[in-house]
Design a protein around this motif. Structure first.
Motif, PDB file in Angstrom:
ATOM      1  N   THR A 144      -2.655  -5.170  -1.892  1.00  0.00           N
ATOM      2  CA  THR A 144      -3.005  -3.891  -3.014  1.00  0.00           C
ATOM      3  C   THR A 144      -1.968  -3.640  -3.979  1.00  0.00           C
ATOM      4  O   THR A 144      -2.303  -3.457  -5.270  1.00  0.00           O
ATOM      5  N   LEU A 145      -0.903  -3.478  -3.588  1.00  0.00           N
ATOM      6  CA  LEU A 145       0.426  -2.982  -4.198  1.00  0.00           C
ATOM      7  C   LEU A 145       1.578  -3.910  -4.209  1.00  0.00           C
ATOM      8  O   LEU A 145       2.415  -3.730  -3.380  1.00  0.00           O
ATOM      9  N   PRO A 146       1.575  -5.125  -4.971  1.00  0.00           N
ATOM     10  CA  PRO A 146       2.443  -6.049  -4.536  1.00  0.00           C
ATOM     11  C   PRO A 146       3.871  -6.017  -5.436  1.00  0.00           C
ATOM     12  O   PRO A 146       4.335  -6.902  -6.059  1.00  0.00           O
ATOM     13  N   VAL A 147       4.482  -4.745  -5.294  1.00  0.00           N
ATOM     14  CA  VAL A 147       5.552  -4.529  -5.780  1.00  0.00           C
ATOM     15  C   VAL A 147       6.795  -5.517  -5.301  1.00  0.00           C
ATOM     16  O   VAL A 147       7.488  -5.782  -6.085  1.00  0.00           O
ATOM     17  N   LEU A 148       7.058  -5.757  -4.048  1.00  0.00           N
ATOM     18  CA  LEU A 148       7.789  -6.787  -3.519  1.00  0.00           C
ATOM     19  C   LEU A 148       7.845  -8.185  -4.174  1.00  0.00           C
ATOM     20  O   LEU A 148       9.006  -8.978  -4.446  1.00  0.00           O
ATOM     21  N   ALA A 149       6.522  -8.552  -4.329  1.00  0.00           N
ATOM     22  CA  ALA A 149       6.262  -9.874  -4.940  1.00  0.00           C
ATOM     23  C   ALA A 149       6.423  -9.955  -6.549  1.00  0.00           C
ATOM     24  O   ALA A 149       6.773 -10.864  -6.995  1.00  0.00           O
ATOM     25  N   ASN A 150       6.139  -8.634  -7.147  1.00  0.00           N
ATOM     26  CA  ASN A 150       6.220  -8.778  -8.698  1.00  0.00           C
ATOM     27  C   ASN A 150       7.672  -8.376  -8.872  1.00  0.00           C
ATOM     28  O   ASN A 150       7.913  -8.431 -10.390  1.00  0.00           O
ATOM     29  N   ARG A 151       8.590  -7.775  -8.327  1.00  0.00           N
ATOM     30  CA  ARG A 151       9.870  -7.719  -8.617  1.00  0.00           C
ATOM     31  C   ARG A 151      10.754  -8.550  -9.417  1.00  0.00           C
ATOM     32  O   ARG A 151      10.557  -9.824  -8.873  1.00  0.00           O
ATOM     33  N   ARG A 152      11.213  -8.394 -10.217  1.00  0.00           N
ATOM     34  CA  ARG A 152      12.314  -9.538 -11.138  1.00  0.00           C
ATOM     35  C   ARG A 152      13.838  -9.329 -11.281  1.00  0.00           C
ATOM     36  O   ARG A 152      14.528 -10.056 -11.436  1.00  0.00           O
ATOM     37  N   LEU A 153      14.013  -7.978 -10.552  1.00  0.00           N
ATOM     38  CA  LEU A 153      15.570  -7.837 -10.362  1.00  0.00           C
ATOM     39  C   LEU A 153      16.012  -7.771  -9.127  1.00  0.00           C
ATOM     40  O   LEU A 153      15.037  -7.189  -8.303  1.00  0.00           O
TER      41      LEU A 153
END
Length: 259
Positions: free
Chosen positions: A250-259
């Motif tokens: 639902t909230l893929p912040v780990l997959a979406n991070r770029r730094l």
């Protein structure tokens, strides 16, 4: 599901008194079906007294006694203690013991803030620590660590559950900061964060961070599932580890991070 007990206590300056309190709390939590029994930072001895005389290695008598208590009740105990550090200082250590485990996490970020200098008496750690219970990986953090999201993101790479022990300093706005930070770190990591703090003590120990309570169970989307007030108490929580996978879809912040 993994049942975890958060034991919000108020440590004294006597490690043996604190050991007796730990023993009673573990017995109660185990009787309620807890698999992990979590205690706060500085369970062995409160802040506000010289810590060097209190420091013992992980194979010393205090940690060995905790291991025996854990083994007696077939649980894993997580508790804050002090081990020998460098140059006469101590290390602020989270002990994990029981079920074949016996290890420590050395607190990385030291509390040099709000008029207190933990680094004067404590040697910092330098690496994150995780451990496994019944196939689930859990990460460890201690108090001031909660202000550093990068640690929680590093733990989240392998740990769907993060155990945070604390002896939070009191003061204007500090309770609100604690509540906010614990929820924020759960969202950063999309992991469960179980935050176990020292209870608010009856006595005034000056600037020493001796606790405000407010232990909490926060789910991977930042919702507080349970919280204590300032007084001593115990939270029993059935942690749904599988909910982490759904939260991360639902909230893929780990997959979406770029730094």
């Amino acid at each position: 599901m993994m049942r975890i007990a958060l034991c919000q206590i108020s440590s004294t300056a006597d490690p043996q008194e604190n050991l007796a309190l730990l023993r009673a709390q573990v017995a109660t939590a185990a009787a309620e079906g807890a698999r992990i029994v979590q205690f706060p930072e500085a369970t062995q001895c409160r802040f506000g007294v010289p810590l060097t005389p209190m420091a013992e290695p992980l194979d010393g008598p205090w940690a060995t006694a905790v291991r025996e208590i854990a083994d007696e009740h077939d649980v894993v105990v997580v508790a804050g203690m002090f081990t020998p550090g460098e140059a006469g200082r101590v290390t602020n250590t989270t002990l994990v013991t029981g079920a074949g485990l016996h290890l420590g996490y050395a607190k990385i970020h030291l509390f040099d803030a709000f008029g207190f200098r933990e680094s004067d008496s404590v040697t910092p750690g330098d690496k994150p620590v995780t451990f496994e219970v019944d196939g689930t990986t859990l990460g460890l953090a201690t108090c001031y660590d909660v202000r550093f999201p990068e640690l929680f993101r590093a733990l989240a790479d392998t740990a769907p559950v993060i155990l945070l022990g604390a002896s939070w300093g009191a003061g204007p706005g500090k309770a609100d900061q604690w509540d906010l930070l614990v929820r924020a770190r759960a969202l950063d990591a999309t992991s469960w964060v179980l935050a176990c703090g020292q209870a608010d003590p009856d006595a005034d120990y000056g600037s020493a961070p001796t606790g405000i309570g407010r232990s909490a169970v926060v789910d991977p989307l930042g919702t507080v599932r349970a919280r204590l007030g300032g007084a001593p108490g115990m939270l029993l929580s059935d942690v749904d580890v599988a909910a982490v996978e759904e939260a991360r879809r639902t909230l893929p912040v780990l997959a979406n991070r770029r730094l």
